[in-house]
Design an enzyme around this catalytic site. Structure first.
Site, PDB file in Angstrom:
ATOM      1  N   ASP A  46      97.663  80.361  97.515  1.00 31.89           N
ATOM      2  CA  ASP A  46      97.841  81.767  98.488  1.00 31.89           C
ATOM      3  C   ASP A  46      96.950  82.850  97.706  1.00 31.89           C
ATOM      4  O   ASP A  46      97.162  83.913  98.175  1.00 31.89           O
ATOM      5  CB  ASP A  46      99.342  82.012  98.502  1.00 31.89           C
ATOM      6  CG  ASP A  46     100.076  82.163  96.987  1.00 31.89           C
ATOM      7  OD1 ASP A  46      99.192  82.142  96.005  1.00 31.89           O
ATOM      8  OD2 ASP A  46     101.161  82.491  96.847  1.00 31.89           O
ATOM      9  N   SER A  47      96.138  82.477  96.755  1.00 33.52           N
ATOM     10  CA  SER A  47      95.083  83.664  96.426  1.00 33.52           C
ATOM     11  C   SER A  47      94.282  84.056  97.639  1.00 33.52           C
ATOM     12  O   SER A  47      93.559  84.920  97.542  1.00 33.52           O
ATOM     13  CB  SER A  47      94.198  82.797  95.173  1.00 33.52           C
ATOM     14  OG  SER A  47      93.808  81.618  95.653  1.00 33.52           O
ATOM     15  N   ASP A  85      99.853  75.481  98.528  1.00 32.50           N
ATOM     16  CA  ASP A  85     100.901  76.555  97.927  1.00 32.50           C
ATOM     17  C   ASP A  85     102.019  76.779  98.738  1.00 32.50           C
ATOM     18  O   ASP A  85     101.700  77.107 100.182  1.00 32.50           O
ATOM     19  CB  ASP A  85     100.205  77.826  97.827  1.00 32.50           C
ATOM     20  CG  ASP A  85     100.031  78.307  96.250  1.00 32.50           C
ATOM     21  OD1 ASP A  85     100.480  77.614  95.420  1.00 32.50           O
ATOM     22  OD2 ASP A  85      99.095  78.859  95.751  1.00 32.50           O
ATOM     23  N   LYS A 115     102.646  73.136  96.257  1.00 31.31           N
ATOM     24  CA  LYS A 115     102.931  74.037  94.898  1.00 31.31           C
ATOM     25  C   LYS A 115     103.818  74.916  94.986  1.00 31.31           C
ATOM     26  O   LYS A 115     103.827  75.494  95.955  1.00 31.31           O
ATOM     27  CB  LYS A 115     101.319  74.113  94.212  1.00 31.31           C
ATOM     28  CG  LYS A 115     101.685  75.208  93.066  1.00 31.31           C
ATOM     29  CD  LYS A 115     100.229  75.228  92.601  1.00 31.31           C
ATOM     30  CE  LYS A 115      99.354  76.561  92.871  1.00 31.31           C
ATOM     31  NZ  LYS A 115     100.297  77.694  92.680  1.00 31.31           N
ATOM     32  N   GLU A 117     105.579  78.177  92.796  1.00 27.80           N
ATOM     33  CA  GLU A 117     105.577  78.803  91.439  1.00 27.80           C
ATOM     34  C   GLU A 117     107.075  79.078  90.810  1.00 27.80           C
ATOM     35  O   GLU A 117     108.122  79.358  91.595  1.00 27.80           O
ATOM     36  CB  GLU A 117     105.029  80.427  91.969  1.00 27.80           C
ATOM     37  CG  GLU A 117     103.859  80.074  92.141  1.00 27.80           C
ATOM     38  CD  GLU A 117     102.975  81.733  92.250  1.00 27.80           C
ATOM     39  OE1 GLU A 117     103.497  82.586  92.054  1.00 27.80           O
ATOM     40  OE2 GLU A 117     101.956  81.860  92.814  1.00 27.80           O
ATOM     41  N   GLU A 184      99.515  78.935  84.083  1.00 28.26           N
ATOM     42  CA  GLU A 184      98.521  80.168  84.195  1.00 28.26           C
ATOM     43  C   GLU A 184      98.672  81.392  83.340  1.00 28.26           C
ATOM     44  O   GLU A 184      99.906  81.725  83.119  1.00 28.26           O
ATOM     45  CB  GLU A 184      98.548  80.689  85.519  1.00 28.26           C
ATOM     46  CG  GLU A 184      97.616  81.802  85.874  1.00 28.26           C
ATOM     47  CD  GLU A 184      97.486  82.422  87.536  1.00 28.26           C
ATOM     48  OE1 GLU A 184      97.838  81.469  88.490  1.00 28.26           O
ATOM     49  OE2 GLU A 184      96.945  83.251  87.686  1.00 28.26           O
TER      50      GLU A 184
HETATM   51  O1  KIV Z   1      96.752  80.735  94.532  1.00 34.90           O
HETATM   52  C1  KIV Z   1      96.161  80.112  93.888  1.00 34.90           C
HETATM   53  O2  KIV Z   1      95.023  79.987  94.014  1.00 34.90           O
HETATM   54  C2  KIV Z   1      96.741  79.415  92.333  1.00 34.90           C
HETATM   55  C3  KIV Z   1      95.724  79.191  91.420  1.00 34.90           C
HETATM   56  C4  KIV Z   1      95.204  80.398  90.879  1.00 34.90           C
HETATM   57  C5  KIV Z   1      96.416  78.222  90.383  1.00 34.90           C
HETATM   58  O3  KIV Z   1      97.766  79.649  92.439  1.00 34.90           O
END
Ligand code: KIV
Length: 267
Positions: A46-47, A85, A115, A117, A184
C-alpha cells in the site's frame, strides 16, 4: 532453473539459509522485469498510496485500488510469489470484513497471499484467515498504517519495553499462522533476535542484515521517488535522472523537428 515460489518454498528458503529477495511492484511492466530478474516475492504494497498516488501516507488507499494493482502485477508474473497488502481500515472492521477482503484479493487479483500490518492486536485476525487456508504475511515494527499513533515514520523498539513488544508481536503472528513476517524500521540487533526466535522467515526493511530476506520499495531502489528517502534505502540507479534526461531529449527533438524521422513513419 525456473520455479514457482510457493508458501512451502518460502519456508524452505529459510531452512536452507537462502536469503529471500523481495521488492514491491504495482503494475504489469515492472512485475515482468522483477520476475525476469528472479525476485522471489513481489509485494503489492500500500506504499502505492505514496509513490503512485502522491499521498503523504498509505492511509487513503482502498481495497479496490489494491486489487486493481495486484491484478496487473499478477498478469506480469510467471515465477515470483505475489503478496497483496491489506489497506488501512480492513482489520479495524471486524472478522467478516477481513475474510471478505481476503477472498476478494485472492479471487479477483490472483495474488498468492495477503499482508497484514500489526502484531498481538491482529493475531486473532490472522488466525481467522489462516484457519481458512488463506496465506498471510505479517508486518511488525514501524507499520506505516500506524503512523498517526507513532507520531511519524519513527524507528520502533529502541527501548527495552518497545523491543519486548516487538518480540511479542512477532511470536503472536507466528503462532497465529503467518508464514513470514516483515520487520520494518527496528534496530538491527532486535531484528537479529526476532529472526533467531522465529521459525518463520523474517523479511527486513530498515532492519539490518540479519533477517532471512530483504524487501525494498521499487521506486526507492530505482531512485524514482523524490520524496523522503529513508536512510535504509540503497538506490541501485538514479532512475529519476535517467528518465528526465530521456524525456528532455525527446522534447528537444520534437521541438527541433528531428523526431519523428522517416524511419518512424509509414509510406
Ligand atoms: O507497503 C509497502 O510497500 C510495504 C513494504 C515497505 C514492506 O509494506
Amino acid at each position: 532453473m525456473s520455479r514457482r515460489v510457493t508458501v512451502p518454498e518460502v519456508a524452505r528458503l529459510k531452512k536452507m539459509g537462502t536469503p529471500i529477495v523481495s521488492v514491491t511492484a504495482y503494475d504489469y511492466t515492472f512485475a515482468r522485469l522483477l520476475d525476469r530478474a528472479g525476485v522471489d516475492l513481489i509485494l503489492v504494497g500500500d506504499s502505492l498510496g505514496m509513490v503512485i498516488q502522491g499521498h503523504k501516507t498509505t492511509l487513503p488507499v482502498t481495497l479496490d485500488q489494491m486489487i486493481y494493482h495486484a491484478s496487473a502485477v499478477v498478469r506480469g508474473v510467471a515465477q515470483a510469489m505475489v503478496v497483496c497488502d491489506f489497506p488501512f481500515g480492513i482489520c479495524q472492521s471486524g472478522q467478516e470484513v477481513v475474510l471478505a477482503a481476503a477472498i476478494r484479493i485472492l479471487k479477483e487479483s490472483g495474488a498468492d497471499a495477503v499482508k497484514i500490518e500489526g502484531g498481538v492486536e491482529v493475531a486473532e485476525t490472522i488466525k481467522g484467515l489462516t484457519r481458512q487456508r488463506i496465506p498471510v504475511v505479517a508486518h511488525v515494527g514501524l507499520t506505516p498504517q500506524s503512523v498517526k499513533s507513532f507520531g511519524g515514520f519513527k524507528v520502533q523498539g529502541r527501548d527495552e519495553s518497545g523491543a519486548e513488544q516487538i518480540v511479542a508481536d512477532a511470536l503472536a503472528v507466528e503462532a497465529a499462522g503467518a508464514f513470514a513476517v516483515v520487520l520494518e524500521g527496528i534496530p538491527s540487533p532486535l531484528a537479529k533476535e526476532v529472526t533467531r526466535v522465529l521459525s518463520i522467515p523474517t523479511i527486513g526493511i530498515g532492519a539490518g542484515a540479519d533477517c532471512d530476506g530483504q524487501v525494498l520499495v521499487l521506486y526507492d531502489l530505482l531512485g524514482l521517488y523524490d520524496g523522503v528517502t529513508p536512510r535504509f534505502v540503497k538506490q541501485y540507479m538514479r532512475g529519476g535522472e535517467t528518465i528526465c534526461t530521456a524525456l528532455e531529449q525527446y522534447a528537444q527533438e520534437v521541438r527541433e523537428g528531428r523526431f519523428p524521422g522517416p524511419e518512424h513513419g509509414f509510406s
